[in-house]
Design an enzyme around this catalytic site. Sequence first.
Site, PDB file in Angstrom:
ATOM      1  N   GLU A 315      85.506  56.345 -44.761  1.00 54.17           N
ATOM      2  CA  GLU A 315      85.444  55.175 -45.284  1.00 54.17           C
ATOM      3  C   GLU A 315      85.788  54.081 -44.391  1.00 54.17           C
ATOM      4  O   GLU A 315      86.598  53.323 -44.347  1.00 54.17           O
ATOM      5  CB  GLU A 315      86.632  55.249 -46.491  1.00 54.17           C
ATOM      6  CG  GLU A 315      86.374  56.265 -47.554  1.00 54.17           C
ATOM      7  CD  GLU A 315      87.429  56.268 -48.663  1.00 54.17           C
ATOM      8  OE1 GLU A 315      87.102  56.636 -49.859  1.00 54.17           O
ATOM      9  OE2 GLU A 315      88.659  56.009 -48.229  1.00 54.17           O
ATOM     10  N   VAL A 316      84.764  53.894 -43.431  1.00 53.92           N
ATOM     11  CA  VAL A 316      84.784  52.815 -42.390  1.00 53.92           C
ATOM     12  C   VAL A 316      84.028  51.751 -42.441  1.00 53.92           C
ATOM     13  O   VAL A 316      82.740  51.879 -42.744  1.00 53.92           O
ATOM     14  CB  VAL A 316      84.754  53.456 -40.717  1.00 53.92           C
ATOM     15  CG1 VAL A 316      84.470  52.414 -39.777  1.00 53.92           C
ATOM     16  CG2 VAL A 316      85.324  54.654 -40.753  1.00 53.92           C
TER      17      VAL A 316
END
Length: 521
Positions: A315-316
């Site tokens: 989840e970057v």
Amino acid sequence: MGKKIRTFCICLFLGFLFTFVVDGVNLWPMPNSLSHGTQSLYLSKDFALWSTYKDGSGILKDGFSRLLDIVREAHVVDGNVTDSLAVLEGLNVVVFSTDDELNFGTNESYKLSIPATGSPLHAHLEAHTVYGALHGLQTFSQLCHFNFTTRIIEVHLVPWIIVDQPRFSYRGLLIDTSRHYQPLPMIKNVIDAMAYTKLNVLHWHIVDTQSFPLDIPSYPKLWNGAYSLSERYTMADAVEIVQYAQRRGINVLAEIDVPGHALSWGIGYPSLWPSLDCRQPLDVSNEFTFNVIDGILSDFSKVFKFKFVHLGGDEVYTGCWNITPHVKKWLNKKGLNESEAYEYFVLRAQKIALSHGYEMVNWEETFNNFGKKLSPKTVVHNWLGGGVAQKIVAAGLRCIVSNQDKWYLDHLTTTWEEFYMNEPLSNITNPKHQKLVIGGEVCMWGEHIDASDLEQTIWPRAAAAAERLWTSFDELAKDPKQVTGRLAHFRCLLNQRGVAAAPLAGPGRVAPLGPGSCYQQ
């Protein structure tokens, strides 16, 4: 309540008890091979451990002491022995290896036999390592029953022969101490219950966006990101958790989730943020970022001795880098776009981990984006859903399965039946690929979980997954209805041992439906 309803409930309860008596075997997780008889023994009040094993660290002795405690704690054992039952005087334990180091791949097999005759009468436990012996002790504990007539501990259905070993080497449970702080006694309670279910990896998701509760000696301002002065862990606390788990046959997998999920890092060191307006992911352009990661992993290597460290990578949101002037300038100088900078960060963090003797676990986004560019020593942690594990192992990388639709404990609508039937090797038929699935993990994310509701959210659903990970596929029930009574029995056993396991009758953490027997809930 009306008389007819009461009668129905009583009949239902008696039916449950009849099932237990007929089936006889209420072990969880189910061993891979067993045979038993029809006789009973009683446990001597002086039931003792005999072993020539050089137990220098006291792991076996402590395990036997815990066995006696959990067998005797449910009731006061104050009865008189009758001549009609033979006396089981003690347990003879043979451990073939003197090596008590615990790590991935440690042999956890054991053989437990309890004869019906002999003088003196001893049970026998053989294991390659002391950790296999600990599993045998857990199984033995479930064979012991309090007799309310004689008020003594009995072992039923002897003679027993149980030959057992785990299906997967990695059988994990994640706890999250960033979203809500978990006190050390609660973490220890979870570890105890993991030992009862033969889970063997505590995945400690220590830090995240919300808080950084762990002391890092190399960079002591990091834990300024803790919620409060009291909601912190010292490194001595971490050592305590690791040692407490290790003495129960459980490894601790420590996680720092980078480069995303790291806003809390910048409370103590603001230069880790790209800017005050854009605080995560960590600043890829700042060499200090990687110095901090190196310091954390250096400190970790002194405490967390498990073969693996978890580096996150999920989840970057890379858009932050592109809108921050100095990071954008660095990207242009390096000739990198946002995606390539993400790859640069993940691969560099992996190199740092390797330099400290670790192999890495990364969430599946790293594989979805970079594939075989990941280090060959990467274990990819599947969580987003089905279909990915097959691709991971086909690429020659190892995999841990935690698909969120079935094995996320914070998903309260997911039932224990779904946990039980989730198969890590689904659609993976190539034997070489199957070996690359090293196991699975149930995840207890902490957004809505603190010490008040942790245990009842984990158990008994995590126990359902534990049997899937321990017992050979051929021995697993094909229909969860076949194991409902046995799991209900185990859930009640957890309650008797002080574990706040929730009823089976409902998803997630539910309250009992009403007055009634533990075995009906």
